[in-house]
Design an enzyme around this catalytic site. Sequence first.
Site, mmCIF file in Angstrom:
data_model
loop_
_atom_site.group_PDB
_atom_site.id
_atom_site.type_symbol
_atom_site.label_atom_id
_atom_site.label_comp_id
_atom_site.label_asym_id
_atom_site.label_seq_id
_atom_site.Cartn_x
_atom_site.Cartn_y
_atom_site.Cartn_z
ATOM 1 N N SER A 220 -53.435 17.971 -27.077
ATOM 2 C CA SER A 220 -52.535 16.730 -27.927
ATOM 3 C C SER A 220 -50.997 16.574 -27.766
ATOM 4 O O SER A 220 -50.432 17.051 -27.509
ATOM 5 C CB SER A 220 -52.658 16.807 -29.782
ATOM 6 O OG SER A 220 -52.369 18.443 -29.683
ATOM 7 N N GLY A 225 -51.006 10.034 -27.166
ATOM 8 C CA GLY A 225 -52.365 10.431 -26.940
ATOM 9 C C GLY A 225 -52.405 12.046 -26.911
ATOM 10 O O GLY A 225 -52.138 13.215 -27.206
ATOM 11 N N ASP A 252 -55.252 18.771 -36.197
ATOM 12 C CA ASP A 252 -56.364 19.168 -36.416
ATOM 13 C C ASP A 252 -58.005 18.349 -36.901
ATOM 14 O O ASP A 252 -58.845 17.973 -36.719
ATOM 15 C CB ASP A 252 -56.254 20.768 -37.923
ATOM 16 C CG ASP A 252 -54.935 21.205 -38.001
ATOM 17 O OD1 ASP A 252 -54.948 22.660 -36.397
ATOM 18 O OD2 ASP A 252 -54.270 21.159 -38.655
#
Length: 315
Positions: A220, A225, A252
């Site tokens: 991530s 992005g 998460d």
Amino acid sequence: MIVTLTLNPSVDRTVEVEALNRGEVMRALGVRVDPGGKGINVSRALAIHDLPTRAVVTLGGAEGEHLLALLRVAGIEIVPVRIQGAIRSNITVVEPDGTTTKFNEPGAQLSPDELAAVFTAVKDAVESAEWLVASGSLPPGTPASVYADLVRWLAGSGTCVAVDTSGPALAAVLAAEPNLVKPNRDELAEVTGQPLATVADVVAAASRLRDLGAGAVLASMGADGAVLVDGDGAIHGRTPAVPPLSSVGAGDAMLAGFLAGGGKGADALVEGLAWGAAAVLQPGSGMPAPRDIDREAVRLERFSSQRRDLLAMPP
């Protein structure tokens, strides 16, 4: 079924302020309390989407009872592992522009018997589960090899293992060959020792983690992005930039969406990015609901050093 493990859970209090000024008395604009811990956040995101999930959680002290009550309200199936020490209570301060300041306690040290109880609980919990998500920081004194030991413990069980951690624990787990690791850009830079200024840098670093044993790497990158690197190559995906309410738990939510989308390939990356983008628009560490998800906003490109081919984009 997706099972999560949180070795170092917390009760998370989020306080909204007009501005964070050191040494001054400030009045909160809003306060919320959520269950905390990366594995717990994954289960929370899945539960909101009515997807089957089971959370293995260490619980101790008054905060442990508070966390248990919060998880029951969230409708999550809980596998509690009782410990002698008290779990953490963390504080997050959020400013109007989305700037987030976190104060995380270290957590309770686990005895060898308590760690053994965790392993037994996990092995029982993952029966017939597609995935185990082992994620988050380790409690003080916990061996850095614990996630690697867990991956090896589950070898041959039929359950895939995704690991989301950092530092020595991330470095140690690679040789155990987890099916998936999900570092953020800073964690990836730390474990590889490489500066990651571009998407190409992130792809190269993620490829290095695959060389060291990871089956796939979902990296991530915040507003830039995410990158997925697996046996089929590398894909970079992103969503339009939006002013965030809070970035807590967004990674998460992205991992939860990726696994909910099948756990591999472009379709799963679209789902993960859509869930992660929706998470930054939630207050505190709130997880996005189905109505919040905008898959059509996700753009994907197949990445190589020579070219980028558009895979998916909104009409």
